[in-house]
Design a protein around this motif. Structure first.
Motif, mmCIF file in Angstrom:
data_model
loop_
_atom_site.group_PDB
_atom_site.id
_atom_site.type_symbol
_atom_site.label_atom_id
_atom_site.label_comp_id
_atom_site.label_asym_id
_atom_site.label_seq_id
_atom_site.Cartn_x
_atom_site.Cartn_y
_atom_site.Cartn_z
ATOM 1 N N LEU A 22 38.176 47.620 -14.430
ATOM 2 C CA LEU A 22 37.276 47.647 -15.425
ATOM 3 C C LEU A 22 37.062 46.473 -16.145
ATOM 4 N N MET A 23 38.270 45.753 -16.328
ATOM 5 C CA MET A 23 37.907 44.071 -16.910
ATOM 6 C C MET A 23 37.102 43.467 -15.859
ATOM 7 N N GLY A 24 37.617 43.649 -14.494
ATOM 8 C CA GLY A 24 36.579 42.673 -13.505
ATOM 9 C C GLY A 24 35.391 43.032 -13.415
ATOM 10 N N MET A 25 34.974 44.247 -13.570
ATOM 11 C CA MET A 25 33.664 44.750 -13.386
ATOM 12 C C MET A 25 32.691 44.129 -14.696
ATOM 13 N N TYR A 26 33.557 44.292 -15.918
ATOM 14 C CA TYR A 26 33.043 43.862 -17.182
ATOM 15 C C TYR A 26 32.727 42.311 -17.165
ATOM 16 N N PHE A 27 33.496 41.659 -16.655
ATOM 17 C CA PHE A 27 33.639 40.188 -16.587
ATOM 18 C C PHE A 27 32.506 39.802 -15.816
ATOM 19 N N ALA A 28 32.683 40.610 -14.706
ATOM 20 C CA ALA A 28 31.586 40.121 -13.451
ATOM 21 C C ALA A 28 29.983 40.357 -13.857
ATOM 22 N N GLY A 147 -5.407 32.710 -13.784
ATOM 23 C CA GLY A 147 -4.348 32.783 -12.777
ATOM 24 C C GLY A 147 -2.907 32.896 -13.235
ATOM 25 N N ALA A 148 -1.877 32.522 -12.477
ATOM 26 C CA ALA A 148 -0.508 32.236 -12.995
ATOM 27 C C ALA A 148 0.071 31.574 -12.004
ATOM 28 N N VAL A 149 1.283 30.756 -13.054
ATOM 29 C CA VAL A 149 2.223 30.191 -12.249
ATOM 30 C C VAL A 149 3.575 30.809 -12.181
ATOM 31 N N ARG A 150 4.261 30.768 -10.925
ATOM 32 C CA ARG A 150 5.331 31.484 -10.638
ATOM 33 C C ARG A 150 6.433 30.695 -10.191
ATOM 34 N N SER A 151 7.509 30.652 -10.944
ATOM 35 C CA SER A 151 8.494 29.648 -10.531
ATOM 36 C C SER A 151 9.875 30.699 -9.872
ATOM 37 N N ALA A 152 10.342 30.377 -8.918
ATOM 38 C CA ALA A 152 11.574 31.302 -8.251
ATOM 39 C C ALA A 152 12.649 30.497 -7.987
ATOM 40 N N MET A 153 13.758 30.967 -7.954
ATOM 41 C CA MET A 153 15.044 30.395 -7.564
ATOM 42 C C MET A 153 15.814 31.283 -6.734
ATOM 43 N N SER A 154 16.688 30.772 -6.033
ATOM 44 C CA SER A 154 17.489 31.719 -5.054
ATOM 45 C C SER A 154 18.608 32.333 -6.051
ATOM 46 N N MET A 155 19.251 33.492 -5.584
ATOM 47 C CA MET A 155 20.027 34.065 -6.157
ATOM 48 C C MET A 155 21.356 34.041 -5.407
ATOM 49 N N LYS A 156 21.380 33.164 -4.326
ATOM 50 C CA LYS A 156 22.432 33.388 -3.381
ATOM 51 C C LYS A 156 23.636 32.626 -4.168
ATOM 52 N N ASP A 157 23.587 31.503 -4.963
ATOM 53 C CA ASP A 157 24.556 30.844 -5.780
ATOM 54 C C ASP A 157 25.309 32.142 -6.709
ATOM 55 N N ILE A 158 24.434 32.634 -7.292
ATOM 56 C CA ILE A 158 24.899 33.513 -8.168
ATOM 57 C C ILE A 158 25.849 34.820 -7.454
ATOM 58 N N THR A 159 25.022 35.274 -6.356
ATOM 59 C CA THR A 159 25.610 36.343 -5.569
ATOM 60 C C THR A 159 26.882 35.869 -5.106
ATOM 61 N N ASP A 160 26.886 34.523 -4.505
ATOM 62 C CA ASP A 160 28.230 34.030 -3.867
ATOM 63 C C ASP A 160 29.148 33.751 -5.085
ATOM 64 N N THR A 161 28.867 33.499 -6.165
ATOM 65 C CA THR A 161 29.896 33.296 -7.328
ATOM 66 C C THR A 161 30.378 34.650 -7.794
ATOM 67 N N ILE A 162 29.643 35.692 -7.873
ATOM 68 C CA ILE A 162 30.107 37.147 -8.133
ATOM 69 C C ILE A 162 30.956 37.391 -7.004
ATOM 70 N N HIS A 163 30.698 37.270 -5.678
ATOM 71 C CA HIS A 163 31.685 37.593 -4.546
ATOM 72 C C HIS A 163 32.778 37.143 -4.774
ATOM 73 N N ASN A 164 32.737 35.814 -4.994
ATOM 74 C CA ASN A 164 34.158 34.989 -5.055
ATOM 75 C C ASN A 164 34.904 35.598 -6.078
ATOM 76 N N MET A 165 34.304 35.713 -7.387
ATOM 77 C CA MET A 165 35.091 36.336 -8.517
ATOM 78 C C MET A 165 35.499 37.720 -8.196
ATOM 79 N N TRP A 166 34.851 38.622 -7.247
ATOM 80 C CA TRP A 166 35.619 39.708 -6.874
ATOM 81 C C TRP A 166 36.633 39.796 -5.675
ATOM 82 N N TYR A 167 36.361 38.864 -5.141
ATOM 83 C CA TYR A 167 37.418 38.332 -4.038
ATOM 84 C C TYR A 167 38.703 37.922 -4.802
ATOM 85 N N SER A 168 38.714 37.139 -5.670
ATOM 86 C CA SER A 168 39.679 36.645 -6.540
ATOM 87 C C SER A 168 40.250 37.686 -7.304
#
Length: 587
Positions: A22-28, A147-168
């Motif tokens: 529960l603490m891991g899920m909360y902090f994640a 029109g519109a200006v759209r900015s985008a950024m990959s979530m790969k770093d965030i996903t990798d960080t979350i995965h590393n946190m879950w692994y830890s």
């Protein structure tokens, strides 16, 4: 108890695992939201900055100018920037060629931007092949959204960080479970061990092992419980010891009582008997316990009194006759059993066998009657002849001499009777001390026969002495043994007809010496054999008086033999003769 220890260990580890998860899920979630918030703010700033730079008509409508202006404002390619017109056509993208990109009119973030809002969307990018976060802001020209200006950024770093946190987290959880298993096992052992010890002692107490104690010196609640268990065990041990001692005393008293004791329950069933009752009723105790008293006692009178005591709960005493297994007279005390509530729950019956007492009382009564009768006969004779002499018979010398001879004979008979009574009394009271000496048995018998020889010759009786071989020597009282033989010889001579024979035999067997006096006299009827050693009991009363007997000879013989620790037996056939057998220990 091992299963409880395992259950406790697994429960604690489960709680630890649940808390960690529960603490891991909360902090994640918190970390993910923090990253997403930061990324959203970054993309919003980038989009708004570019939108301000390209909002001018000459820039927004000219692709080369637009590209140049975007590169001036956002020179790095870390953030993907896309400029889209109001129809969804891509005007510029810093990561792909605008001509090759599909229409973005249906993109949710673009549609929100066309409405004047900041559109945000997360989805998988088919172009870049990974999750992206999109933030679109409207481009306004004269308050009109073009029109519109759209900015985008990959979530790969965030996903990798979350995965590393879950692994830890999972790694830490595994390590925690391993270390926690050891720690929790020790903790649960320290908790369960006192309980197991208390349970062991409690189980031993139920199995009557009251000496068991809990070996715990803790000061906490478990230690207090252990102390209470030990105190209870000690108290139970002391109480059971006292109960056992009381039971042993009660059992010893009941077992060794000569009086019978029966306990009957309120259901009229026998619950307890002692060995004396078994002897009185002639039935083993285990066969009558549990049975109805009227069935086990086999005495209507006894059962009637038991029912009376049960019904009325009164204490009383009664004399009862029973006839099985043999006739007995019992003095019986009946008392109700009262429990601690004051309720009558049974009957206690105490049986005293007074058969022998009644027999002795009858013998005493008979003895008094016999003594009175025996004394009255010579006294009457003496009185009668004396009165006759006083009335004038003294003048006749021959009559006077005859009367005086009769008076002398009766006086002698009275003297012998009184002497025998006194001797019997002394023998019974063991007031005659034994003078033990070494005697030659055959010589002593010969001297006794010599004393009685004159009486035997007057009746022409033949007395056969025992063979002199082998010689028998005894350590005993000479006077007692001689009186035994003299009385037996006197009895044999008195009841053997003229011309009869008397034979004396001696025999040594192991540790006893046997002396037999055999006559060919009138014999003794079978019904009288058990009573001939009673005082004044005569089989042939007329013959006994004529012979001058007192009726005490055989009673004296019986007591003298008992004093010498011997035994006497009589065998007789009426009309053929009698055999008296005396056995004396050989010392």
């Amino acid at each position: 108890m091992t299963r409880f220890r395992i259950k406790l260990t697994l429960t604690i580890l489960g709680l630890i695992s649940l808390v960690l998860l529960l603490m891991g899920m909360y902090f994640a979630k918190v970390l993910e939201n923090s990253y997403l918030q930061s990324l959203h703010e970054l993309l919003s700033r980038e989009s708004k900055l570019v939108a301000q730079a390209v909002r001018f008509p000459d820039v927004f409508s000219n692709q080369s100018t637009l590209e140049e202006r975007v590169k001036q404002v956002a020179p790095t390619e870390e953030v993907r920037l896309t400029v889209i017109d109001e129809k969804g056509q891509v005007l510029y993208d810093n990561s792909s060629h605008a001509d090759e990109m599909e229409n973005h009119f249906n993109r949710p973030e673009f549609m929100s931007a066309l409405k004047g809002q900041t559109g945000i969307s997360r989805r998988y990018s088919e172009t870049l092949r990974y999750d992206m976060m999109y933030v679109a802001v409207p481009v306004e020209q004269d308050s009109k959204i073009v029109g519109a200006v759209r900015s985008a950024m990959s979530m790969k770093d965030i996903t990798d960080t979350i995965h590393n946190m879950w692994y830890s987290l999972l790694t830490g959880l595994l390590v925690t479970l391993v270390v926690g298993s050891i720690v929790v096992s020790r903790i649960s052992f320290s908790i369960i061990r006192p309980i197991e010890e208390i349970t062991r002692v409690a189980r031993n107490i139920t199995q009557r092992q009251y000496e068991s104690r809990v070996r715990i010196k803790a000061k906490d609640e478990i230690g207090q419980l252990a102390g209470a268990i030990n105190f209870m065990a000690s108290s139970l041990e002391q109480q059971m010891y006292e109960i056992s001692e009381n039971q042993q005393r009660l059992s010893g008293v009941l077992t060794n009582m000569t009086s019978g004791v029966i306990f009957i329950s309120e259901q009229r069933r026998i619950m307890l008997v002692n060995p004396a009752v078994e002897k009185l009723l002639g039935t083993p105790g285990h066969e009558i316990v549990g049975k109805l008293h009227i069935e086990a006692g086999k005495s209507f009178g006894l059962s009637q009194y038991i029912d009376r005591c049960l019904d009325k709960s009164e204490k009383f005493r009664q004399e009862v006759h029973i006839y099985y297994p043999q006739e007995r007279v019992l003095d019986v005390n009946f008392a109700p059993y009262i429990n601690f509530k004051g309720e009558a729950r049974g009957v206690v019956v105490v049986l005293h066998d007074i058969t022998e007492i009644r027999r002795l009382e009858k013998m005493r009564s008979d003895f008094v009657a016999n003594v009175s009768h025996e004394l009255r006969t010579p006294i009457t004779s003496i009185k009668g002849f004396t009165e006759t002499l006083l009335e004038g018979a003294m003048q006749d010398e021959e009559t006077c001499r005859n009367f005086l001879q009769i008076i002398s004979d009766e006086s002698e008979r009275l003297y012998r009777m009184i002497r025998d009574i006194l001797d019997l009394s002394k023998i019974e009271q063991k007031r005659i001390p034994l003078q033990v000496s070494r005697i030659h048995l055959q010589d002593m018998i010969s001297s006794a026969v010599a004393i009685m020889n004159d009486q035997a010759q007057r009746k022409e009786l033949t007395i056969t002495l025992p063979t002199p071989q082998p010689e028998i020597y005894l350590m005993t009282d000479r006077d007692c043994l001689q009186q035994i033989i003299l009385n037996l010889l006197t009895n044999a001579i008195a009841y053997t007809p003229e011309g009869g024979a008397i034979t004396i035999r001696t025999e040594k067997e192991d540790q006893i010496v046997k002396i037999q006096v055999i006559d060919t006299g009138i014999g003794i009827p079978e019904k009288d054999l058990t009573r001939i050693f009673e005082r004044f009991y005569r089989v042939d009363k007329a013959r006994s008086r004529d012979s001058g007997g007192t009726g005490l000879g055989l009673a004296i013989v019986k007591h003298l033999v008992d004093n010498l620790h011997g035994h006497i037996r009589v065998d007789s056939i009426e009309g053929k003769g009698t055999i008296f057998t005396v056995t004396i220990p050989y010392t």
